[in-house]
Design a protein around this motif. Structure first.
Motif, PDB file in Angstrom:
ATOM      1  N   LEU A  26       0.624  -1.109   0.060  1.00  0.00           N
ATOM      2  CA  LEU A  26      -0.049  -0.017   0.041  1.00  0.00           C
ATOM      3  C   LEU A  26       0.920   1.269   0.015  1.00  0.00           C
ATOM      4  N   ALA A  27       1.956   1.259   0.894  1.00  0.00           N
ATOM      5  CA  ALA A  27       2.982   2.298   1.001  1.00  0.00           C
ATOM      6  C   ALA A  27       3.637   2.686  -0.523  1.00  0.00           C
ATOM      7  N   ILE A  28       3.844   1.655  -0.960  1.00  0.00           N
ATOM      8  CA  ILE A  28       4.820   1.901  -2.265  1.00  0.00           C
ATOM      9  C   ILE A  28       3.837   2.174  -3.421  1.00  0.00           C
ATOM     10  N   GLY A  29       2.684   1.141  -3.195  1.00  0.00           N
ATOM     11  CA  GLY A  29       1.512   1.572  -4.232  1.00  0.00           C
ATOM     12  C   GLY A  29       0.969   3.112  -4.540  1.00  0.00           C
ATOM     13  N   ALA A  95       5.172  -7.945  -1.275  1.00  0.00           N
ATOM     14  CA  ALA A  95       5.107  -6.475  -1.354  1.00  0.00           C
ATOM     15  C   ALA A  95       5.434  -5.847  -2.644  1.00  0.00           C
ATOM     16  N   ILE A  96       6.477  -6.477  -3.171  1.00  0.00           N
ATOM     17  CA  ILE A  96       6.858  -5.836  -4.531  1.00  0.00           C
ATOM     18  C   ILE A  96       6.191  -6.287  -5.576  1.00  0.00           C
ATOM     19  N   GLY A  97       5.689  -7.607  -5.461  1.00  0.00           N
ATOM     20  CA  GLY A  97       4.744  -8.060  -6.581  1.00  0.00           C
ATOM     21  C   GLY A  97       3.535  -7.338  -6.368  1.00  0.00           C
ATOM     22  N   ALA A  98       2.753  -6.967  -5.197  1.00  0.00           N
ATOM     23  CA  ALA A  98       1.525  -6.456  -5.182  1.00  0.00           C
ATOM     24  C   ALA A  98       1.453  -4.978  -5.693  1.00  0.00           C
ATOM     25  N   ALA A  99       2.594  -4.291  -5.146  1.00  0.00           N
ATOM     26  CA  ALA A  99       3.049  -2.685  -5.390  1.00  0.00           C
ATOM     27  C   ALA A  99       2.560  -2.335  -6.877  1.00  0.00           C
ATOM     28  N   PRO A 100       2.945  -2.954  -7.772  1.00  0.00           N
ATOM     29  CA  PRO A 100       2.255  -2.298  -8.967  1.00  0.00           C
ATOM     30  C   PRO A 100       0.868  -2.233  -9.248  1.00  0.00           C
ATOM     31  N   VAL A 105      -4.615   0.338  -8.972  1.00  0.00           N
ATOM     32  CA  VAL A 105      -5.754   0.459  -8.165  1.00  0.00           C
ATOM     33  C   VAL A 105      -5.870   1.814  -7.845  1.00  0.00           C
ATOM     34  N   VAL A 106      -4.869   2.439  -7.408  1.00  0.00           N
ATOM     35  CA  VAL A 106      -4.755   3.947  -6.804  1.00  0.00           C
ATOM     36  C   VAL A 106      -5.102   4.797  -8.133  1.00  0.00           C
ATOM     37  N   GLU A 107      -4.394   4.560  -9.309  1.00  0.00           N
ATOM     38  CA  GLU A 107      -4.460   5.403 -10.285  1.00  0.00           C
ATOM     39  C   GLU A 107      -6.008   5.559 -10.816  1.00  0.00           C
TER      40      GLU A 107
END
Lengths: 218, 235
Positions: A26-29, A95-100, A105-107
């Motif tokens: 979530l933080a990275i994403g 985490a890295i797999g899910a961040a993109p 999602v955020v975009e």
């Protein structure tokens, strides 16, 4: 009883992996998603080069089959956690797999915010930071919550896969007992717990988003 | 107060051709005036009003507000200027995530006004637009007219000298439109606001404006002074 005893530790491991990697993702994403939203050529803060790079990286990372990404990220786990085996080591590739994915999602959630509302906020003299933190994110909150529950569900699935390569948790339990020892009951129990976790996550997401929407409209 | 000098703006269309949105517009709007701009959709009125607060930057020409050129300042300076210009819209454009009170507080929050002062100002503003009892409602729970009142209170929160109105009554029924117009007239009297409004509703513009400019294909074709308007209001 023994079955339940058998389940407790792996369930806690799965929850530990999922919660921590979701928070990191979530933080990275969030950062990725906000930049993807702001920086396109016709965006509010055009930085076309940054956008192209970010957009490309996100697409590449999302194209990797998760299990391959995990193997590729083992060296990173070794540097950060000191090992490539176990639940803590698994958090990093999760985490890295899910961040993109979270980034997209955020975009998308931010893109749903009404253009007129954004124009009004810009017309008031808001900075980009104020626009994002005080207007865009709060306006998009219900979509963000629903997107985040989707992410957590994905991570639950990934974390079960991670069990296959030494990640621990419920996936590991299901594979060791169900696949290697032919104890189908343990496998079914492990899968049942995973299903419960997924259902619970979706329910919480729907409930929270629904509450916010109801408060804002009725 | 507001001075347009030779404003020209082109847009690149999807087919690659240029569209002349504004050409060589020069115009002066006086302090305390209600100035109307009418024209068909696509005539350029929306682009013109947005050059006043820098939402659109013209290709050529100057927009002077109290002698400061809005077209040639840094983004930081522009943001500061924008706090002196309130704006209301056809679609109200309130934040659905904030209560009435929170919406009116928004411009003050981004301006760094302290909490107690915000509370005090918001109460005054909401009483001014007669919506104090709705302070804890969300925009989704209000009627169109109430939403526009909130938007007006929000636009006035940072005590601007100028109010821009972009088709602010076009989505409202005739009765609500009248009450909003009355409110705008009252605010002009009490605060000495300069109001620039665009609309395609000619009758409404004639009712409140001191002068009306007609814009066609990016050019001003006439400016008409409306007589006896002040008498009608006080009567």
């Amino acid at each position: 009883m023994t079955l339940i005893k058998l389940l407790i530790q792996p369930t806690l491991e799965t929850i530990y992996m999922v919660v921590l990697s979701s928070l990191f993702a979530l933080a990275i994403g969030l950062i990725i998603g906000i930049l993807l939203y702001l920086t396109p050529k016709n965006g509010l803060y055009p930085k076309p080069l940054l956008y192209s790079v970010l957009d490309g990286v996100v697409n590449v990372l999302r194209s990797f089959p998760f299990i391959i990404l995990m193997i590729l990220l083992f060296p990173l786990s070794r540097v950060v956690v000191g090992t490539t085996i176990g639940t803590t080591a698994t958090i990093i590739p999760l985490a890295i797999g899910a961040a993109p994915f979270v980034g997209r999602v955020v975009e998308n959630a931010l893109k749903e915010v009404d253009d007129g509302t954004i124009e009004a906020v810009v017309a008031m003299g808001a900075t980009h930071w104020q626009l994002v933190t005080k207007a865009l994110l709060p306006e998009a909150l219900p979509s963000l919550i629903l997107g985040m529950s989707l992410t957590v569900i994905n991570i639950i699935g990934y974390s079960a896969m991670a069990g296959a390569i030494g990640g621990g948790g419920l996936g590991d339990l299901a594979i060791r007992f169900g696949f290697h020892r032919f104890q189908t009951d343990v496998m079914i129990a492990a899968v049942a717990v995973i299903i419960l976790l997924v259902q619970g996550t979706q329910w919480i997401g729907n409930f929270a988003a629904g509450r916010i929407l109801a408060k804002r409209s009725s | 107060m507001i001075k347009f000098q030779n404003i020209t703006k082109k847009f690149r269309q999807a087919n690659g051709a240029d569209f002349q949105a504004l050409s060589q517009i020069s115009l002066e709007i006086e302090k305390g005036e209600i100035f109307g701009i009418v024209g068909k959709s696509g005539a350029g009125k929306s682009t013109l009003i947005r050059t006043i607060n820098g939402l659109e930057r013209p290709d050529q020409g100057e927009v002077l507000i109290n002698d400061a050129d809005m077209t040639r300042m840094t983004l930081q300076a522009l943001r500061k200027q924008r706090r002196n210009i309130g704006m209301i819209f056809q679609g109200f454009n309130l934040l659905s995530s904030r209560t009435v009170r929170g919406n009116v507080a928004f411009p003050l929050e981004i301006d760094g006004v302290d909490k107690a002062e915000i509370e005090r100002r918001v109460e005054g503003l909401l009483k001014e637009v007669e919506l104090w009892e709705k302070r804890d409602s969300y925009p989704g729970q209000l009627s169109g007219g109430q939403k526009q009142r909130v938007a007006i209170a929000r636009a006035l929160a940072s005590n601007p000298e100028i109010l821009l109105s972009d088709e602010a009554t076009s989505a409202l029924d005739p009765e609500t439109t009248q009450s909003i117009l009355k409110l705008l007239l009252k605010l002009r009297e009490q605060r000495g606001l300069t109001i620039v409004m665009i609309s395609h509703q000619h009758d409404i513009m004639h009712q409140v404006c001191d002068r009306i400019a007609t814009i066609e294909n990016g050019e001003i074709t006439s400016i008409q002074a409306i007589k006896n308007y002040r008498k009608e209001v006080s009567a």
